[in-house]
Design a protein around this motif. Structure first.
Motif, PDB file in Angstrom:
ATOM      1  N   UNK A  95       0.954  -1.095   0.363  1.00 22.79           N
ATOM      2  CA  UNK A  95      -0.183   0.290   0.025  1.00 22.79           C
ATOM      3  C   UNK A  95       1.151   1.289  -0.315  1.00 22.79           C
ATOM      4  N   UNK A  96       2.224   1.006   0.726  1.00 17.66           N
ATOM      5  CA  UNK A  96       3.010   2.547   1.105  1.00 17.66           C
ATOM      6  C   UNK A  96       3.676   3.290  -0.246  1.00 17.66           C
ATOM      7  N   UNK A  97       3.854   1.454  -1.376  1.00 19.99           N
ATOM      8  CA  UNK A  97       4.410   1.589  -2.942  1.00 19.99           C
ATOM      9  C   UNK A  97       3.199   2.160  -3.943  1.00 19.99           C
ATOM     10  N   UNK A  98       2.804   1.943  -3.875  1.00 23.76           N
ATOM     11  CA  UNK A  98       1.100   1.904  -4.226  1.00 23.76           C
ATOM     12  C   UNK A  98       0.373   3.201  -4.549  1.00 23.76           C
ATOM     13  N   UNK A  99       0.592   3.546  -3.106  1.00 25.01           N
ATOM     14  CA  UNK A  99       0.013   4.994  -3.231  1.00 25.01           C
ATOM     15  C   UNK A  99       0.709   5.803  -3.194  1.00 25.01           C
ATOM     16  N   UNK A 100       1.648   6.412  -3.031  1.00 23.01           N
ATOM     17  CA  UNK A 100       2.890   7.158  -3.627  1.00 23.01           C
ATOM     18  C   UNK A 100       3.336   7.172  -5.261  1.00 23.01           C
ATOM     19  N   UNK A 101       3.064   5.960  -6.002  1.00 23.90           N
ATOM     20  CA  UNK A 101       3.275   6.113  -7.424  1.00 23.90           C
ATOM     21  C   UNK A 101       1.968   6.086  -8.320  1.00 23.90           C
ATOM     22  N   UNK A 102       0.978   6.003  -7.670  1.00 27.05           N
ATOM     23  CA  UNK A 102      -0.277   6.370  -7.653  1.00 27.05           C
ATOM     24  C   UNK A 102      -0.383   8.226  -8.256  1.00 27.05           C
ATOM     25  N   UNK A 103       0.146   9.163  -7.149  1.00 26.41           N
ATOM     26  CA  UNK A 103      -0.054  10.224  -7.189  1.00 26.41           C
ATOM     27  C   UNK A 103       0.914  10.866  -8.508  1.00 26.41           C
ATOM     28  N   UNK A 104      -0.438  11.828  -8.975  1.00 29.70           N
ATOM     29  CA  UNK A 104       0.582  12.382 -10.201  1.00 29.70           C
ATOM     30  C   UNK A 104       1.245  13.203 -10.695  1.00 29.70           C
ATOM     31  N   UNK A 105       1.567  13.456  -8.749  1.00 30.25           N
ATOM     32  CA  UNK A 105       2.362  14.388  -8.630  1.00 30.25           C
ATOM     33  C   UNK A 105       4.235  13.893  -8.686  1.00 30.25           C
TER      34      UNK A 105
END
Length: 406
Positions: A333-343
């Protein structure tokens, strides 16, 4: 003395053979280890991941986040090597033909036709996916994740992200973007030189979306590759492309070989359109300052391909444990959350958000909104399933044969 030496040599040879076989057994039996043992075995490993490195946001995500995190959390040194698709297949095929039992690669970013080709030459380790604790969070009810170019992944690759093909345009120059093939033909003929198609994966994905439209919809081309159907509909596709090719950039006499070049020409204003397999990419390109803030994205009325991309592990890797640990981190969840951020990247998640803790569910719901891209839920109804891998393989060769070289 000769007899003693002979016995010693035989004993030594036996020990070498035993050690070699024992090592092979240990390598092959890594899937029988529990997760704690796999993590322990991974510590201190140095491994090589081959992946496309043509996007600065993706590179930053890997270099500034993933590499430090797997080193700090698991003691793994992750090296990234540039390469994709055919290069990966060529390397592993050459190793196989040379009889090498230790590959220079450990893992790779793949999907679709590359997954198909690697399975043809038995170059993938697995199944391994169910060994990853975070695999329980993957949304396997989503067919765009469960199947890779209509192939069951069978635990032989790990889902990493989910995206949909988008067309990017400059709204300052194109007030009414073409949403059908007929409208595109009219626009290109009336605005010569500002449109083209790159000859790499993204360009072929656009052509595949058009092939489905010409066939009358997804259902006609579902299932295994059909030579008769392909010949029928691809002939119409090449006729269409060749009809408008003289109005392309450089009069269709040459085509950009990379998406990066297409992006650059769009950014400079030479082209009015570019493309992306990531439906939110226009946001990070505007934030990066590469694209003008008048850039927007859309999909065709007849739909565009949505697919997932994956991580595979090389069968002859000597660092399988470390590769599994890296895969498990990439789908956390940590890595996927960061990756999903358009920024950061804007790559769609492969996780089932409802399976996450309340804290992470809230974090995913509060990811910064897209400003220049259409929201995923507004284009999901126009998402097309990938076709069997042979369609993509044929489009690559036939585009060159019937369009570029014509």
């Amino acid at each position: 003395m000769k007899k003693i030496i002979s016995i010693s040599l035989i004993s030594l040879l036996s020990l070498i053979i035993f050690a070699s076989c024992n090592k092979k057994v240990k390598e092959e039996n890594i899937s029988n280890l529990n997760w704690e043992k796999i993590v322990e075995k991974a510590k201190g490993s140095e491994l090589t991941l081959m992946m496309w490195s043509g996007d600065p946001f993706i590179n930053a995500y890997m270099n500034n986040y993933v590499i430090p995190e797997v080193k700090n959390k698991f003691g793994i040194i992750l090296n990234i090597s540039e390469g994709q698709g055919s290069k990966i297949v060529q390397i592993l095929m050459a190793e196989k033909e040379a009889g090498k039992n230790k590959s220079e690669l450990d893992m790779m970013w793949i999907n679709g036709e590359t997954f198909y080709q690697l399975r043809q030459i038995d170059a993938l380790f697995g199944p391994f996916l169910e060994k990853l604790p975070n695999s329980e969070l993957i949304d396997f009810n989503n067919p765009f994740i469960k199947y890779d170019f209509q192939q069951p992944i069978d635990g032989m690759e790990c889902p990493w992200g989910n995206v949909q093909l988008a067309i990017i345009y400059d709204s300052l120059k194109v007030t009414d973007p073409p949403e059908t093939m007929e409208e595109l033909e009219s626009f290109v003929k009336n605005n010569s030189g500002v449109f083209t198609i790159p000859t790499e994966f993204t360009g072929m994905t656009l052509l595949k979306s058009m092939l489905i439209a010409i066939a009358g919809g997804q259902e006609e081309l579902n299932g295994d590759f059909d030579e008769t159907k392909y010949n029928k509909y691809s002939a119409k596709l090449w006729e269409y492309i060749n009809r408008i090719k003289p109005y392309f950039w450089k009069e269709g006499k040459t085509f950009p070989p990379t998406l990066a070049q297409t992006h650059q020409m769009f950014a400079s204003g030479e082209l009015y359109f570019t493309f992306s397999n990531n439906d939110s990419e226009v946001d990070n390109k505007v934030l990066l300052g590469l694209f003008p803030n008048t850039s927007r994205s859309y999909v065709l009325k007849t739909g565009t391909i949505q697919n997932s991309h994956y991580m595979g592990i090389v069968k002859n890797s000597s660092n399988k444990a470390a590769a599994m640990v890296v895969c498990n981190f990439l789908i956390s969840p940590e890595a996927q959350l960061k990756k999903m951020n358009p920024e950061v990247w804007g790559d769609g998640t492969i996780l089932d958000i409802n399976k996450l803790s309340d804290d992470y569910q809230n974090k995913f719901k509060n990811i910064p909104q897209r400003k220049y891209s259409l929201k995923r839920d507004s284009i999901q109804s126009k998402a097309l399933m990938e076709l069997a891998p042979e369609y993509m393989i044929r489009l690559y060769s036939d585009f060159r044969k019937y369009v570029i070289e014509k």
